[in-house]
Write a protein that holds these residues in place. Structure first.
Motif, PDB file in Angstrom:
ATOM      1  N   THR A 209     -10.351  -4.814   4.949  1.00 40.10           N
ATOM      2  CA  THR A 209     -10.737  -4.342   6.286  1.00 40.10           C
ATOM      3  C   THR A 209     -11.630  -3.110   6.257  1.00 40.10           C
ATOM      4  N   LEU A 210     -11.781  -2.474   5.061  1.00 43.12           N
ATOM      5  CA  LEU A 210     -12.532  -1.222   4.889  1.00 43.12           C
ATOM      6  C   LEU A 210     -11.889  -0.061   5.638  1.00 43.12           C
ATOM      7  N   GLU A 211     -10.625  -0.224   6.002  1.00 46.88           N
ATOM      8  CA  GLU A 211      -9.882   0.854   6.662  1.00 46.88           C
ATOM      9  C   GLU A 211      -9.561   1.951   5.646  1.00 46.88           C
ATOM     10  N   HIS A 212      -9.704   3.208   6.049  1.00 45.37           N
ATOM     11  CA  HIS A 212      -9.314   4.343   5.216  1.00 45.37           C
ATOM     12  C   HIS A 212      -7.858   4.671   5.503  1.00 45.37           C
ATOM     13  N   ILE A 213      -7.051   4.715   4.462  1.00 50.85           N
ATOM     14  CA  ILE A 213      -5.628   4.948   4.652  1.00 50.85           C
ATOM     15  C   ILE A 213      -5.178   6.138   3.817  1.00 50.85           C
ATOM     16  N   GLU A 214      -4.117   6.773   4.280  1.00 55.34           N
ATOM     17  CA  GLU A 214      -3.428   7.832   3.539  1.00 55.34           C
ATOM     18  C   GLU A 214      -1.949   7.533   3.628  1.00 55.34           C
ATOM     19  N   CYS A 215      -1.265   7.622   2.496  1.00 51.55           N
ATOM     20  CA  CYS A 215       0.174   7.358   2.502  1.00 51.55           C
ATOM     21  C   CYS A 215       0.820   8.008   1.296  1.00 51.55           C
ATOM     22  N   THR A 216       2.128   8.150   1.386  1.00 50.82           N
ATOM     23  CA  THR A 216       2.953   8.478   0.229  1.00 50.82           C
ATOM     24  C   THR A 216       3.813   7.253  -0.009  1.00 50.82           C
ATOM     25  N   CYS A 217       3.369   6.410  -0.940  1.00 51.53           N
ATOM     26  CA  CYS A 217       3.926   5.062  -1.091  1.00 51.53           C
ATOM     27  C   CYS A 217       4.802   4.971  -2.339  1.00 51.53           C
ATOM     28  N   PRO A 218       5.991   4.377  -2.228  1.00 52.31           N
ATOM     29  CA  PRO A 218       6.789   4.106  -3.426  1.00 52.31           C
ATOM     30  C   PRO A 218       6.036   3.196  -4.383  1.00 52.31           C
ATOM     31  N   VAL A 219       6.113   3.491  -5.671  1.00 48.17           N
ATOM     32  CA  VAL A 219       5.443   2.680  -6.689  1.00 48.17           C
ATOM     33  C   VAL A 219       6.435   1.662  -7.229  1.00 48.17           C
ATOM     34  N   LEU A 220       6.037   0.386  -7.222  1.00 48.14           N
ATOM     35  CA  LEU A 220       6.909  -0.690  -7.685  1.00 48.14           C
ATOM     36  C   LEU A 220       6.645  -1.069  -9.135  1.00 48.14           C
ATOM     37  N   GLY A 221       5.384  -1.123  -9.521  1.00 50.66           N
ATOM     38  CA  GLY A 221       5.069  -1.537 -10.882  1.00 50.66           C
ATOM     39  C   GLY A 221       3.584  -1.481 -11.144  1.00 50.66           C
ATOM     40  N   ALA A 222       3.196  -2.019 -12.306  1.00 52.19           N
ATOM     41  CA  ALA A 222       1.788  -2.037 -12.721  1.00 52.19           C
ATOM     42  C   ALA A 222       1.289  -3.469 -12.728  1.00 52.19           C
ATOM     43  N   TRP A 223      -0.014  -3.635 -12.458  1.00 53.02           N
ATOM     44  CA  TRP A 223      -0.600  -4.975 -12.402  1.00 53.02           C
ATOM     45  C   TRP A 223      -2.111  -4.872 -12.501  1.00 53.02           C
ATOM     46  N   GLN A 224      -2.706  -5.626 -13.458  1.00 50.32           N
ATOM     47  CA  GLN A 224      -4.156  -5.722 -13.592  1.00 50.32           C
ATOM     48  C   GLN A 224      -4.839  -4.344 -13.614  1.00 50.32           C
ATOM     49  N   ASN A 225      -4.334  -3.445 -14.491  1.00 48.55           N
ATOM     50  CA  ASN A 225      -4.876  -2.085 -14.611  1.00 48.55           C
ATOM     51  C   ASN A 225      -4.781  -1.302 -13.306  1.00 48.55           C
ATOM     52  N   GLY A 226      -3.815  -1.649 -12.492  1.00 47.56           N
ATOM     53  CA  GLY A 226      -3.570  -0.933 -11.239  1.00 47.56           C
ATOM     54  C   GLY A 226      -2.083  -0.821 -10.986  1.00 47.56           C
ATOM     55  N   LEU A 227      -1.735  -0.301  -9.835  1.00 45.15           N
ATOM     56  CA  LEU A 227      -0.338  -0.097  -9.473  1.00 45.15           C
ATOM     57  C   LEU A 227       0.011  -0.925  -8.243  1.00 45.15           C
ATOM     58  N   ILE A 228       1.257  -1.369  -8.187  1.00 47.59           N
ATOM     59  CA  ILE A 228       1.786  -2.035  -7.004  1.00 47.59           C
ATOM     60  C   ILE A 228       2.594  -1.015  -6.230  1.00 47.59           C
ATOM     61  N   VAL A 229       2.254  -0.813  -4.957  1.00 42.52           N
ATOM     62  CA  VAL A 229       2.954   0.154  -4.120  1.00 42.52           C
ATOM     63  C   VAL A 229       3.524  -0.568  -2.901  1.00 42.52           C
ATOM     64  N   ASP A 230       4.524   0.041  -2.315  1.00 42.45           N
ATOM     65  CA  ASP A 230       5.111  -0.464  -1.070  1.00 42.45           C
ATOM     66  C   ASP A 230       4.443   0.271   0.088  1.00 42.45           C
ATOM     67  N   TYR A 231       3.543  -0.433   0.777  1.00 43.17           N
ATOM     68  CA  TYR A 231       2.803   0.160   1.890  1.00 43.17           C
ATOM     69  C   TYR A 231       3.276  -0.478   3.190  1.00 43.17           C
ATOM     70  N   HIS A 232       3.973   0.311   3.984  1.00 44.88           N
ATOM     71  CA  HIS A 232       4.533  -0.162   5.252  1.00 44.88           C
ATOM     72  C   HIS A 232       5.390  -1.411   5.056  1.00 44.88           C
ATOM     73  N   GLY A 233       6.207  -1.378   3.993  1.00 42.78           N
ATOM     74  CA  GLY A 233       7.128  -2.477   3.745  1.00 42.78           C
ATOM     75  C   GLY A 233       6.534  -3.673   3.042  1.00 42.78           C
ATOM     76  N   LYS A 234       5.260  -3.637   2.690  1.00 44.11           N
ATOM     77  CA  LYS A 234       4.614  -4.744   2.008  1.00 44.11           C
ATOM     78  C   LYS A 234       4.046  -4.278   0.672  1.00 44.11           C
ATOM     79  N   ALA A 235       4.156  -5.141  -0.335  1.00 46.36           N
ATOM     80  CA  ALA A 235       3.626  -4.819  -1.651  1.00 46.36           C
ATOM     81  C   ALA A 235       2.107  -4.949  -1.632  1.00 46.36           C
ATOM     82  N   ARG A 236       1.428  -3.914  -2.070  1.00 44.72           N
ATOM     83  CA  ARG A 236      -0.026  -3.908  -2.135  1.00 44.72           C
ATOM     84  C   ARG A 236      -0.457  -3.368  -3.499  1.00 44.72           C
ATOM     85  N   SER A 237      -1.544  -3.912  -4.017  1.00 44.68           N
ATOM     86  CA  SER A 237      -2.051  -3.443  -5.303  1.00 44.68           C
ATOM     87  C   SER A 237      -3.120  -2.384  -5.073  1.00 44.68           C
ATOM     88  N   VAL A 238      -3.078  -1.359  -5.921  1.00 46.97           N
ATOM     89  CA  VAL A 238      -4.044  -0.267  -5.870  1.00 46.97           C
ATOM     90  C   VAL A 238      -4.795  -0.244  -7.193  1.00 46.97           C
TER      91      VAL A 238
END
Length: 376
Positions: A209-238
């Motif tokens: 969406t090209l939305e700019h976001i700021e959060c303090t997100c719990p980190v769940l794990g690593a994936w594809q040289n990135g991190l999986i975080v819990d963003y608003h209750g949903k797993a998202r890759s960073v």
């Protein structure tokens, strides 16, 4: 030696040993402890036991007086022989309290090292008469009790103040806080995942969406040289790949939380549906599902996934679970596995009771310990 000069000299040795101790904690990332620190400072005075008027020579006069008469100052106690002798005496600590061992030896060596910058230098190779000085030109070396030593002491104190916060984070952690670099956060998490709860202070751009976001997100794990975080209750890759990740990081700082205990349970899902698994996982603890299932390729699932990463990935006859929660399985619950298994990870806070799920592979009955009574 005048008392004022002795006090200045002792302060300089204490400050230099502190700089080396805290600097070592920052570079080598060991935990700076008050006892270890105190031992390093204490043993930074020890080579001057060959002077009866020194800080350690006065209470240990029965050693300092004969040492001075027999060997003189900055000879045996400032040499490799003295350093090696101390290492032998302290060697039992290497096996019982290695941090004490290295703190004492490091403090002792710090004294010898800074004395090399004195006009006289030290007899490092005693009994050889060769003196070791650093730097070589006499005009750049210090005289005890001089204004130059006072300036050095002030500089060392400034270094102590600057190194103290970095020593707790490590050099890499300090750079991480300063640069807020995502690659540092990723590398650090990969090394320590599973030991603590971690959150990511994140500024990012949503690749969809090209939305700019700021959060303090719990980190769940690593994936594809990135991190999986819990963003608003949903797993998202960073991560920095728009092909593999949902969020592109601008600033990222990894923050360590409380100790984490992960209990993993493998569950054979052959002949069982995801609904069967979900029905047995209504626990009060945080948990995530990981695994790979093979299902009937002709089965049609009404799902629409345009996100780059999703905790449930469907492709042909294969379903991959990657930090999935119950709400992520909503469209897949009726899928029955031809073969495959899932790993249930229970994430426990300090003080939480252990969780153990025992699945009967034949009948599908589940035995649970008391902590999970009432779940099923």
């Amino acid at each position: 030696m005048p008392i004022q000069e002795a006090k200045l000299l002792a302060a300089t040795h204490a400050a230099f040993s502190t700089v080396l101790y805290l600097g070592g904690a920052a570079v080598f990332e060991y935990q700076a402890e008050p006892v270890d620190w105190a031992l390093a400072v204490l043993f930074s005075f020890m080579p001057d036991i060959d002077i009866p008027t020194s800080r350690v020579g006065r209470p240990l006069f029965f050693l300092s007086v004969p040492l001075e008469k027999r060997f003189g100052h900055r000879t045996i106690t400032h040499s490799f022989i003295g350093f090696g002798g101390l290492a032998v005496l302290l060697s039992p600590l290497y096996f019982s309290h290695p941090a004490y061992f290295w703190a004492m030896l490091g403090g002792y060596w710090s004294h010898i090292q800074i004395d090399m910058g004195n006009i006289r230098g030290v007899d490092l190779f005693w009994p050889s008469p060769i003196r070791v000085v650093m730097p070589g030109k006499i005009k750049y070396r210090l005289e005890v009790g001089s204004k130059a030593e006072m300036i050095l002491l002030c500089a060392l104190l400034v270094f102590c103040v600057g190194l103290y916060p970095i020593s707790n984070m490590g050099l890499r952690g300090g750079l991480h806080q300063l640069l807020k670099d995502f690659d540092i956060a990723y590398d650090e998490f990969v090394e320590v995942q599973g030991t603590h709860w971690y959150t990511l202070e994140l500024k990012a751009i949503d690749n969809l969406t090209l939305e700019h976001i700021e959060c303090t997100c719990p980190v769940l794990g690593a994936w594809q040289n990135g991190l999986i975080v819990d963003y608003h209750g949903k797993a998202r890759s960073v991560g920095k790949s728009q092909m593999h990740h949902n969020l592109y990081p601008i600033d990222a700082v990894l923050i360590q939380g409380e100790p984490l205990r992960v209990i993993s349970q493998r569950v054979n899902l052959q002949g069982r549906s995801l609904r069967w698994l979900v029905d047995h996982l209504q626990a009060s603890h945080a948990y995530y599902l990981l695994g790979e299932l093979y299902v009937d390729a002709d089965k049609v699932v009404n799902v629409s996934q345009i996100e780059t990463y999703h905790p449930v990935l469907w492709g042909g006859d294969k379903v991959k679970l990657h930090y999935a929660k119950v709400e992520d399985l909503r469209d897949y619950l009726n899928l029955t596995a031809i073969r495959g298994e899932a790993v249930v990870q229970f994430w426990l806070w300090p003080g939480d009771e252990a969780v153990e799920l025992r699945f009967d592979g034949g009948t599908g009955k589940v035995e649970t310990p008391g902590v999970l009574e009432g779940m099923f």
